[in-house]
Design a protein around this motif. Sequence first.
Motif, PDB file in Angstrom:
ATOM      1  N   VAL A  52       1.900  -0.217  17.543  1.00 56.57           N
ATOM      2  CA  VAL A  52       3.174  -0.525  16.890  1.00 56.57           C
ATOM      3  C   VAL A  52       3.963  -1.518  17.733  1.00 56.57           C
ATOM      4  CG1 VAL A  52       5.412   0.413  16.163  1.00 56.57           C
ATOM      5  CG2 VAL A  52       3.292   1.618  15.564  1.00 56.57           C
ATOM      6  N   ALA A  53       4.039  -1.288  19.033  1.00 55.74           N
ATOM      7  CA  ALA A  53       4.775  -2.194  19.923  1.00 55.74           C
ATOM      8  C   ALA A  53       4.141  -3.586  19.926  1.00 55.74           C
ATOM      9  CB  ALA A  53       4.833  -1.622  21.335  1.00 55.74           C
ATOM     10  N   ARG A  70       9.640  -1.567   6.209  1.00 55.38           N
ATOM     11  CA  ARG A  70       8.881  -0.677   7.087  1.00 55.38           C
ATOM     12  C   ARG A  70       9.013   0.726   6.511  1.00 55.38           C
ATOM     13  NH1 ARG A  70       7.650  -1.758  12.645  1.00 55.38           N
ATOM     14  NH2 ARG A  70       9.084  -3.504  12.509  1.00 55.38           N
ATOM     15  N   ALA A  71       7.888   1.409   6.357  1.00 54.48           N
ATOM     16  CA  ALA A  71       7.895   2.794   5.896  1.00 54.48           C
ATOM     17  C   ALA A  71       6.887   3.569   6.732  1.00 54.48           C
ATOM     18  CB  ALA A  71       7.527   2.871   4.422  1.00 54.48           C
ATOM     19  N   ASN A  88       1.331   6.725  11.210  1.00 53.12           N
ATOM     20  CA  ASN A  88       1.061   6.089   9.925  1.00 53.12           C
ATOM     21  C   ASN A  88       2.279   5.259   9.541  1.00 53.12           C
ATOM     22  OD1 ASN A  88       1.141   5.920   6.912  1.00 53.12           O
ATOM     23  ND2 ASN A  88      -0.794   7.008   7.135  1.00 53.12           N
ATOM     24  N   MET A  89       2.097   3.952   9.415  1.00 51.39           N
ATOM     25  CA  MET A  89       3.215   3.087   9.048  1.00 51.39           C
ATOM     26  C   MET A  89       2.715   1.900   8.231  1.00 51.39           C
ATOM     27  SD  MET A  89       5.961   1.034  11.425  1.00 51.39           S
ATOM     28  CE  MET A  89       4.759  -0.104  12.114  1.00 51.39           C
ATOM     29  N   VAL A  90       3.503   1.534   7.237  1.00 53.92           N
ATOM     30  CA  VAL A  90       3.270   0.324   6.463  1.00 53.92           C
ATOM     31  C   VAL A  90       4.407  -0.634   6.791  1.00 53.92           C
ATOM     32  CG1 VAL A  90       3.127  -0.665   4.149  1.00 53.92           C
ATOM     33  CG2 VAL A  90       2.119   1.575   4.608  1.00 53.92           C
ATOM     34  N   ALA A  91       4.065  -1.867   7.147  1.00 57.25           N
ATOM     35  CA  ALA A  91       5.075  -2.878   7.445  1.00 57.25           C
ATOM     36  C   ALA A  91       4.842  -4.078   6.527  1.00 57.25           C
ATOM     37  CB  ALA A  91       4.989  -3.313   8.908  1.00 57.25           C
ATOM     38  N   GLY A  92       5.866  -4.431   5.774  1.00 56.07           N
ATOM     39  CA  GLY A  92       5.800  -5.594   4.899  1.00 56.07           C
ATOM     40  C   GLY A  92       6.261  -6.826   5.654  1.00 56.07           C
ATOM     41  N   VAL A  93       5.459  -7.858   5.619  1.00 53.68           N
ATOM     42  CA  VAL A  93       5.744  -9.083   6.368  1.00 53.68           C
ATOM     43  C   VAL A  93       5.814 -10.252   5.396  1.00 53.68           C
ATOM     44  CG1 VAL A  93       4.833 -10.664   8.133  1.00 53.68           C
ATOM     45  CG2 VAL A  93       4.639  -8.190   8.455  1.00 53.68           C
ATOM     46  N   TYR A  94       6.870 -11.044   5.538  1.00 54.00           N
ATOM     47  CA  TYR A  94       7.029 -12.226   4.677  1.00 54.00           C
ATOM     48  C   TYR A  94       8.131 -13.095   5.249  1.00 54.00           C
ATOM     49  CZ  TYR A  94       5.478 -14.186   0.226  1.00 54.00           C
ATOM     50  OH  TYR A  94       4.862 -14.942  -0.736  1.00 54.00           O
ATOM     51  N   GLY A  95       8.356 -14.237   4.631  1.00 54.90           N
ATOM     52  CA  GLY A  95       9.421 -15.129   5.075  1.00 54.90           C
ATOM     53  C   GLY A  95      10.020 -15.887   3.912  1.00 54.90           C
ATOM     54  N   PRO A  96      11.268 -16.332   4.061  1.00 48.98           N
ATOM     55  CA  PRO A  96      11.960 -17.004   2.957  1.00 48.98           C
ATOM     56  C   PRO A  96      11.275 -18.284   2.480  1.00 48.98           C
ATOM     57  CG  PRO A  96      13.393 -16.807   4.892  1.00 48.98           C
ATOM     58  CD  PRO A  96      12.107 -16.161   5.228  1.00 48.98           C
ATOM     59  N   GLY A 110       5.557 -12.555  -7.550  1.00 54.20           N
ATOM     60  CA  GLY A 110       6.608 -11.995  -6.715  1.00 54.20           C
ATOM     61  C   GLY A 110       6.461 -10.508  -6.442  1.00 54.20           C
ATOM     62  N   ILE A 111       5.772  -9.794  -7.305  1.00 53.24           N
ATOM     63  CA  ILE A 111       5.582  -8.362  -7.085  1.00 53.24           C
ATOM     64  C   ILE A 111       4.735  -8.090  -5.842  1.00 53.24           C
ATOM     65  CG2 ILE A 111       3.509  -8.065  -8.516  1.00 53.24           C
ATOM     66  CD1 ILE A 111       4.945  -5.436  -9.519  1.00 53.24           C
ATOM     67  N   GLU A 112       3.993  -9.066  -5.381  1.00 52.44           N
ATOM     68  CA  GLU A 112       3.089  -8.883  -4.243  1.00 52.44           C
ATOM     69  C   GLU A 112       3.792  -8.999  -2.890  1.00 52.44           C
ATOM     70  OE1 GLU A 112       0.340  -7.714  -4.967  1.00 52.44           O
ATOM     71  OE2 GLU A 112      -0.120  -8.443  -6.966  1.00 52.44           O
ATOM     72  N   ALA A 113       5.003  -9.539  -2.868  1.00 57.04           N
ATOM     73  CA  ALA A 113       5.695  -9.752  -1.601  1.00 57.04           C
ATOM     74  C   ALA A 113       6.636  -8.584  -1.309  1.00 57.04           C
ATOM     75  CB  ALA A 113       6.474 -11.058  -1.664  1.00 57.04           C
ATOM     76  N   PRO A 114       6.745  -8.178  -0.070  1.00 58.18           N
ATOM     77  CA  PRO A 114       6.050  -8.692   1.106  1.00 58.18           C
ATOM     78  C   PRO A 114       4.616  -8.172   1.165  1.00 58.18           C
ATOM     79  CG  PRO A 114       7.442  -6.862   1.747  1.00 58.18           C
ATOM     80  CD  PRO A 114       7.687  -7.101   0.274  1.00 58.18           C
ATOM     81  N   ILE A 115       3.818  -8.844   1.931  1.00 57.79           N
ATOM     82  CA  ILE A 115       2.421  -8.438   2.098  1.00 57.79           C
ATOM     83  C   ILE A 115       2.368  -7.441   3.258  1.00 57.79           C
ATOM     84  CG2 ILE A 115       0.070  -9.233   2.551  1.00 57.79           C
ATOM     85  CD1 ILE A 115       0.996 -11.935   1.335  1.00 57.79           C
ATOM     86  N   ARG A 116       1.588  -6.397   3.081  1.00 58.00           N
ATOM     87  CA  ARG A 116       1.644  -5.259   3.989  1.00 58.00           C
ATOM     88  C   ARG A 116       0.541  -5.236   5.057  1.00 58.00           C
ATOM     89  NH1 ARG A 116       1.842  -4.031  -1.122  1.00 58.00           N
ATOM     90  NH2 ARG A 116      -0.191  -3.075  -1.080  1.00 58.00           N
ATOM     91  N   PHE A 117       0.958  -4.754   6.207  1.00 54.62           N
ATOM     92  CA  PHE A 117       0.051  -4.320   7.261  1.00 54.62           C
ATOM     93  C   PHE A 117       0.132  -2.797   7.289  1.00 54.62           C
ATOM     94  CE2 PHE A 117       0.814  -8.611   8.787  1.00 54.62           C
ATOM     95  CZ  PHE A 117      -0.383  -8.975   9.384  1.00 54.62           C
ATOM     96  N   TYR A 118      -0.986  -2.151   7.593  1.00 55.03           N
ATOM     97  CA  TYR A 118      -1.044  -0.694   7.631  1.00 55.03           C
ATOM     98  C   TYR A 118      -1.530  -0.286   9.012  1.00 55.03           C
ATOM     99  CZ  TYR A 118      -2.174   3.995   5.733  1.00 55.03           C
ATOM    100  OH  TYR A 118      -2.243   5.341   5.454  1.00 55.03           O
ATOM    101  N   LEU A 119      -0.713   0.444   9.744  1.00 53.15           N
ATOM    102  CA  LEU A 119      -1.038   0.900  11.083  1.00 53.15           C
ATOM    103  C   LEU A 119      -1.266   2.410  11.016  1.00 53.15           C
ATOM    104  CD1 LEU A 119       1.121  -1.562  11.233  1.00 53.15           C
ATOM    105  CD2 LEU A 119       1.093  -1.054  13.648  1.00 53.15           C
ATOM    106  N   THR A 120      -2.433   2.861  11.482  1.00 50.79           N
ATOM    107  CA  THR A 120      -2.788   4.271  11.396  1.00 50.79           C
ATOM    108  C   THR A 120      -3.355   4.779  12.714  1.00 50.79           C
ATOM    109  OG1 THR A 120      -4.966   3.701  10.503  1.00 50.79           O
ATOM    110  CG2 THR A 120      -3.231   4.224   8.910  1.00 50.79           C
TER     111      THR A 120
END
Length: 167
Positions: A52-53, A70-71, A88-96, A110-120
């Motif tokens: 995570v860090a 982030r969830a 367990n964390m999902v992080a959505g990453v995107y930019g303007p 647009g429904i696809e943004a942000p794109i997610r990373f999943y850390l487990t």
Amino acid sequence: MTIRPPFAAPAAALALAAALWAAGPPPAAAEAGYPYDGVRVIETQKSYADLVAAFNQAVAAQERVFVVTRASATVGVRNRFGEEIPGNMVAGVYGPEFAKRMLEASIPAGIEAPIRFYLTEDPETGLATLTYRTPSAVFAPYDGAGLAEMAAELDAIFAEIATAATR
């Protein structure tokens, strides 16, 4: 002679189909063929906290994307129930810049943004895994002009983040 209503058998079949549909697929069906095309799964030698860090640092090093959502089931379960579960964390990453370009190319995308990373975290080893779908795979179903080029740029950025976070 027995006369049956013309829709008796189809009605029964429809009722059975509806019941099966309501029950959903067998649990393993969702994982059949996983990881799917475009999914990257990177097992690490890092603890969940270290991943995570490192992930946060890797995203912060980028100038064009940010963590925008982030969830964490881990945090939610701890806060709600006082229980500990593996990381367990999902992080959505995107930019303007990418949001603007995506929406110019395709409003439905647009429904696809942000794109997610999943850390487990693996509960047996304590080691962490980073998983994500490549932006090209995420945006493949859409055909807006310029969307594929934008997704390819994001592919490179996401690969950089994954490499930096997992090394």
